[in-house]
Enzyme design. Structure first.
Site, PDB file in Angstrom:
ATOM      1  N   THR A 316      -8.939   5.499   5.102  1.00  0.00           N
ATOM      2  CA  THR A 316      -8.238   6.074   6.373  1.00  0.00           C
ATOM      3  C   THR A 316      -8.798   7.625   6.155  1.00  0.00           C
ATOM      4  O   THR A 316      -8.641   8.233   5.126  1.00  0.00           O
ATOM      5  CB  THR A 316      -6.981   5.676   6.219  1.00  0.00           C
ATOM      6  OG1 THR A 316      -6.241   6.627   7.352  1.00  0.00           O
ATOM      7  CG2 THR A 316      -6.135   6.290   4.942  1.00  0.00           C
ATOM      8  N   HIS A 368       0.116  -1.363  -8.290  1.00  0.00           N
ATOM      9  CA  HIS A 368       0.233  -1.379  -9.804  1.00  0.00           C
ATOM     10  C   HIS A 368       0.390  -2.792 -10.611  1.00  0.00           C
ATOM     11  O   HIS A 368       0.115  -2.817 -11.617  1.00  0.00           O
ATOM     12  CB  HIS A 368       1.216  -0.525 -10.453  1.00  0.00           C
ATOM     13  CG  HIS A 368       1.148   0.265 -11.570  1.00  0.00           C
ATOM     14  ND1 HIS A 368      -0.072  -0.173 -12.519  1.00  0.00           N
ATOM     15  CD2 HIS A 368       1.833   1.102 -12.434  1.00  0.00           C
ATOM     16  CE1 HIS A 368       0.254   0.585 -13.530  1.00  0.00           C
ATOM     17  NE2 HIS A 368       1.159   1.445 -13.552  1.00  0.00           N
TER      18      HIS A 368
END
Length: 405
Positions: A316, A368
């Protein structure tokens, strides 16, 4: 009379309902076969609904209605003759209706007295310049009229402003906007999302673009932009760190040996994320041409659901809107997203000297649960290395060949 029931077609797999965003025709209009009669929102895209036959249309749903796939939304009378000149039935009836002239208004004589709180022309001009509403000033003139002296001595209120608009507008969000909001909240709530940052010196990318962009555009018909450099740097980094090019499915991790890169673009209906398939196999020309094609389709409202699903990683570029730094949100079910930002010339230390270079901050948001710090930091460093040494790491030291010139 031959009546066709037009039903909502399926825009794509797993979509069970759409929303009537806009009717492009009116009840009673004559429509031609394949003419766009409505725009419908699904949770993934806005699509046009074409007329299946020619005839007089009768609408069976309102704008904003949520309708199930397969539900009848309008009727088309195929036996109806086309109105002369192609005008709709409604317009034809309006044209044939007798015209009634409104009675002429009698001239109104000027009032000889002034309402309390009215201001003389000179006073009004002064109040306008001071941005003070006449309603807040007490006039000392005849019948409470505000004089020039009143206006000169008037002071703006330090409390709540008066005489200004304080309205509000409420409207229903489109189905696409609601789905985007739902997915963003889902990503925040269901992933262990972290963001790591770095910066990149784009001096060498700028030099290559300056040297080859004219020849590139002349030969290929598309510009040599930053997105092709970033896309190729990302596909290289994904090969080095395959955990970033993966996603979670239940208790399993799915890794991909291809790179389908989702590119976030701004469309008339909001943010859309079309996918550049097998970007690792595309040349610079191929990446630029595909991004341009998808961006035009998104802008024109022609993008399909298939063109926006199945990406493995997202890029993006908030820099086109002036963003200096941000933490992009993961595009589920993907596990990572790269945020680009604006390019600012800043002083940096180069071999003990202070030099001015075009610098950009990069942000990598990642899940994560399956991507550790080593992979996330290493991935971002790999992108930085490729963009700061593009000739060697992205172009095999042969820019003309890589740019197909």
């Amino acid at each position: 009379m031959s009546i066709l029931e037009m039903k909502v077609p399926s825009p794509g797999e797993s979509i069970t309902e759409v929303e009537i965003a806009t009717w492009l025709v009116k009840d009673g209009d004559y429509v031609e076969k394949d003419q766009a009669i409505a725009e419908v929102d699904s949770d993934k895209a806005t699509l046009e609904l074409p007329a299946e036959e020619s005839g007089i249309i009768t609408l069976k749903a309102e704008e904003g209605d949520a309708v199930a796939v397969g539900q009848v939304v309008c009727l088309i009378d195929m036996s109806a003759a086309k109105p002369a000149g192609g005008a709709s039935t409604e317009a034809k009836l309006a044209a044939e209706a007798p015209k009634v002239e409104a009675p002429k208004a009698e001239p109104v004589k000027a009032a000889t007295t002034y309402a309390t709180g009215s201001a003389s022309p000179a006073a009004k001009k002064i109040l306008d310049e001071k941005n003070i509403s006449a309603a807040t000033v007490t006039g000392t003139g005849k019948d409470g009229r505000i004089t020039k002296d009143d206006a000169v001595n008037a002071k703006a209120s330090m409390g709540t402003p008066t005489g200004v608009s304080r309205g509000e507008e409420r409207k229903k969000m489109s189905m696409l906007r609601r789905k985007v909001a739902e997915r963003l909240v889902e990503a925040k709530n269901t992933t262990a999302m972290l963001t790591t940052f770095n910066e990149v010196n784009l001096t060498n990318v700028n030099k290559l673009r300056s040297e080859f962009k004219d020849a590139f555009k002349a030969k290929h018909g598309v510009g040599l932009g930053f997105m092709s450099f970033f896309t190729k740097a990302v596909t290289r980094a994904l090969e080095l760190y395959p955990d970033v090019n993966s996603m979670i499915d239940g208790q399993e991790q799915i890794k991909y040996d291809f790179a389908d890169i989702s590119i976030a673009v701004s469309g008339p209906k909001g943010l859309m994320v079309p996918v550049v398939r097998n970007a690792e196999l595309l040349s610079f020309r191929g990446v630029e041409a595909e991004i341009k094609r998808l961006a035009i389709r998104a802008r024109d409202g022609q993008i399909t659901v298939d063109e926006m699903t199945g990406g493995t990683f997202t890029i993006t570029n908030g820099g086109v809107f002036g963003s200096m730094l941000s933490t992009p949100i993961i595009n589920p079910p993907q596990s990572a997203i790269l945020g680009m930002h604006n390019i600012i010339e800043r002083p940096i230390a180069v071999e003990g000297r202070v030099e001015i270079h075009p610098m950009m901050y990069l942000a990598l948001s990642y899940d994560h649960r399956i991507i550790d710090g080593r992979e996330s930091v290493g991935f971002l460093v790999a992108i930085k290395e490729a963009l700061e040494n593009p000739a060697e790491l992205l172009l095999d030291n042969n820019p003309k060949k890589a740019f197909e010139l």
